[in-house]
Design a protein around this motif. Structure first.
Motif, short mmCIF file in Angstrom:
data_model
loop_
_atom_site.label_atom_id
_atom_site.label_comp_id
_atom_site.label_asym_id
_atom_site.label_seq_id
_atom_site.Cartn_x
_atom_site.Cartn_y
_atom_site.Cartn_z
N ASN A 31 -70.12 27.56 -67.67
CA ASN A 31 -70.82 27.25 -66.43
C ASN A 31 -72.06 28.12 -66.29
OD1 ASN A 31 -69.86 25.19 -64.89
ND2 ASN A 31 -68.39 26.40 -63.76
N ILE A 34 -65.34 19.44 -53.16
CA ILE A 34 -65.07 20.52 -54.11
C ILE A 34 -65.43 21.85 -53.46
CG2 ILE A 34 -65.53 21.45 -56.41
CD1 ILE A 34 -66.68 18.71 -57.16
N ASN A 66 -60.42 14.23 -61.80
CA ASN A 66 -61.17 13.64 -62.91
C ASN A 66 -62.07 12.52 -62.41
OD1 ASN A 66 -62.02 13.28 -65.45
ND2 ASN A 66 -60.21 12.21 -66.20
N VAL A 117 -58.19 24.06 -62.26
CA VAL A 117 -59.44 24.73 -61.85
C VAL A 117 -59.10 26.07 -61.21
CG1 VAL A 117 -61.56 24.52 -60.51
CG2 VAL A 117 -60.51 22.47 -61.47
N PHE A 143 -57.19 19.65 -60.96
CA PHE A 143 -58.40 19.12 -61.57
C PHE A 143 -58.56 17.65 -61.17
CE2 PHE A 143 -60.40 16.89 -65.21
CZ PHE A 143 -61.62 17.55 -65.23
N GLU A 179 -56.73 25.23 -58.09
CA GLU A 179 -56.63 23.87 -57.55
C GLU A 179 -56.52 22.84 -58.65
OE1 GLU A 179 -60.05 23.54 -54.96
OE2 GLU A 179 -61.35 22.96 -56.59
N LYS A 227 -60.90 29.49 -59.34
CA LYS A 227 -62.16 29.91 -58.70
C LYS A 227 -62.02 31.30 -58.08
CE LYS A 227 -63.53 25.21 -57.29
NZ LYS A 227 -63.82 24.35 -56.13
N VAL A 273 -66.35 29.64 -61.50
CA VAL A 273 -65.44 28.49 -61.55
C VAL A 273 -65.04 28.25 -63.01
CG1 VAL A 273 -65.18 26.02 -61.12
CG2 VAL A 273 -66.52 27.43 -59.54
N TYR A 274 -63.74 28.16 -63.25
CA TYR A 274 -63.23 27.92 -64.60
C TYR A 274 -62.43 26.62 -64.61
CZ TYR A 274 -64.03 32.97 -65.34
OH TYR A 274 -64.58 34.23 -65.43
N ILE A 275 -62.69 25.76 -65.57
CA ILE A 275 -61.81 24.61 -65.80
C ILE A 275 -61.01 24.95 -67.04
CG2 ILE A 275 -61.67 22.14 -66.28
CD1 ILE A 275 -64.39 21.92 -64.73
N SER A 276 -59.74 25.31 -66.84
CA SER A 276 -58.90 25.81 -67.94
C SER A 276 -58.07 24.67 -68.51
CB SER A 276 -57.99 26.92 -67.43
OG SER A 276 -58.78 27.95 -66.87
N GLU A 324 -69.15 14.09 -60.30
CA GLU A 324 -69.66 14.99 -59.26
C GLU A 324 -70.90 14.43 -58.60
OE1 GLU A 324 -69.86 19.23 -59.86
OE2 GLU A 324 -68.47 19.08 -61.53
#
Length: 425
Positions: free
Chosen positions: A226, A284, A191, A145, A189, A187, A147, A157-160, A194
């Motif tokens: 997002n 988060i 799993n 992640v 990830f 940071e 940010k 926010v990117y989840i790469s 949320e």
């Protein structure tokens, strides 16, 4: 006892329309202003077209209009210190001051509090240079992640999934996609699932202000880019008594203690964005106001007068207020402009809104709208919020979709699967 108060709500989104609608039901109100408001707030209040970031102009209006209470909706003025400014000029205002607002304004501020007070959160690194960030990523596990440190309207926010996606995220943030970026947060990830957990606080005590689940991704199945939020439901399906006490003891209470030890008091809404893993909460992020669209989902469930809640917080008297809630399930679907969150057209006429037949459990909250010559036009990416309350999330979703289909706005799109994890299990 407060009676016949003149209220000013700052902001122009769906959250502010929901606040405006809830407050309009109070018997203690004589007049509501919304600054700048939207086409929905205009039906309940007087919209004031002022720049909410020009505190001097805002103050002049509040003084001239003899405002009794200001409610600040969005994060940017809070982070920039509007509460400190107005309080120093003897204006009563609901919302946190500048230093506590850094819980949202700076992700590194919050992460450092987590470290010091042992608040469970994802492992993280903070970087100030593009090269250092990329060097770190080259030796990292994916997904990861990334940010932007500051405010990014829910989008930074990117989840790469791999190194090339991560590099693209780093470049976009450092190249100023969300404004000047001095720091970036990387940071691990987590799993899990949320959850949004809300409290309201008076500087000494706090009360829980419901839970919700937000859908941030633009496409069904929580895929795609997002957004500021495509829909939400309340209460969260994850909440239980054991989890609630863990959230309070491990996350909320240590955070409020940290603020207190800085010589500050937290007043207003505080929204913890959590990841739940095996009934264990991890922080988060924090938001220092009601979420959007969670606010639109939660406020229709509130039985207690919202003005009483705001006054109790401002007066440090929340302990003596019993906050009561309706039992129904609430679900919100956001109708967006075609193309959002990328390029989209504004000023597209919305016909047929006044022809929709709403029952007592239906709500339409305007977000990106404006009125011109008694016609309503789109004025943003997220345009309208359709909220329905019922005895089941399934019924609420079906009702909201039915209303959107009846509106039949050709420039709009929406997610039909809001709440799928809890409805379609």
């Amino acid at each position: 006892m407060y009676l016949y108060m003149i209220i000013c709500i700052i902001g122009s989104g769906g959250r502010e329309h929901a606040i405006c609608k809830t407050i309009s039901l109070s018997s203690k109100i004589s007049k509501i202003y919304c600054m700048p408001g939207n086409a929905g707030t205009q039906q309940l209040a007087e919209n004031i077209d002022l720049d909410i970031n020009n505190f001097k102009e805002v103050l002049k209006f509040l003084k001239d209009s003899k405002i009794d209470l200001v409610i600040v909706g969005p994060e940017k003025p809070l982070v920039n210190g509007i509460v400190d400014y107005l309080e120093s000029n003897n204006i009563k205002v609901f919302g946190p001051r500048k230093i506590p607002s850094q819980l949202e304004g700076s992700k590194t501020f919050t992460k450092n509090i987590c470290k010091k007070y042992n608040i469970p959160t994802a492992k993280f690194g903070i970087f100030e240079k593009k090269e250092n960030t990329i060097n770190f990523l080259e030796n990292s596990k994916f997904p990861i992640v990334i940010k932007a440190d500051g405010l990014a309207a829910g989008k930074g926010v990117y989840i790469s999934k791999n190194l090339s996606e991560a590099k693209e995220a780093v470049n976009e943030i450092f190249d100023g996609k969300f404004g000047l970026a001095k720091k970036i947060l990387v940071e691990e990830f987590l799993n899990g699932e949320e959850m949004s957990f809300f409290i309201v606080c008076d500087g000494k005590n706090f009360k829980i202000f419901k839970t919700a689940q937000d859908h941030k991704r633009v496409n069904e199945g929580d895929e795609g880019k997002n957004t500021g939020g495509m829909g939400s439901y309340s209460p969260s399906g994850l909440i239980n008594e054991i989890l609630e006490s863990k959230i309070i003891n491990k996350i909320i209470s240590p955070t409020l203690k940290a603020i207190e030890e800085m010589g500050e008091k937290y007043k207003g809404f505080l929204y913890a964005g959590l990841m739940i893993l095996d009934n264990e909460p991890f922080l988060i992020e924090y938001n220092v106001r009601m979420g959007d669209p969670e606010c639109q989902t939660i406020l229709p469930l509130l039985k207690t007068d919202l003005i009483d809640v705001c006054n109790a917080c401002c007066d440090e008297n929340l302990e003596n207020l019993n906050i009561e809630w309706r039992e129904e399930k609430s679900l919100c679907i956001v109708l967006c402009s075609r193309g959002y969150p990328e390029k989209f057209a504004n000023n597209v006429k919305i016909d047929n809104l006044n022809n929709l037949k709403l029952n007592n459990n239906d709500f339409i909250f305007h977000a990106g709208t404006k009125e011109k010559e008694n016609e309503i036009f789109s004025n943003g990416g997220r345009v309208l919020n359709f909220v329905s309350l019922s005895n089941s999330f399934k019924n609420s979703r079906e009702r909201a979709i039915k209303l959107i289909n009846q509106l039949n706005w050709k420039n709009g799109f929406f997610r039909k699967d809001i709440g799928y994890k809890i409805i379609d299990k």
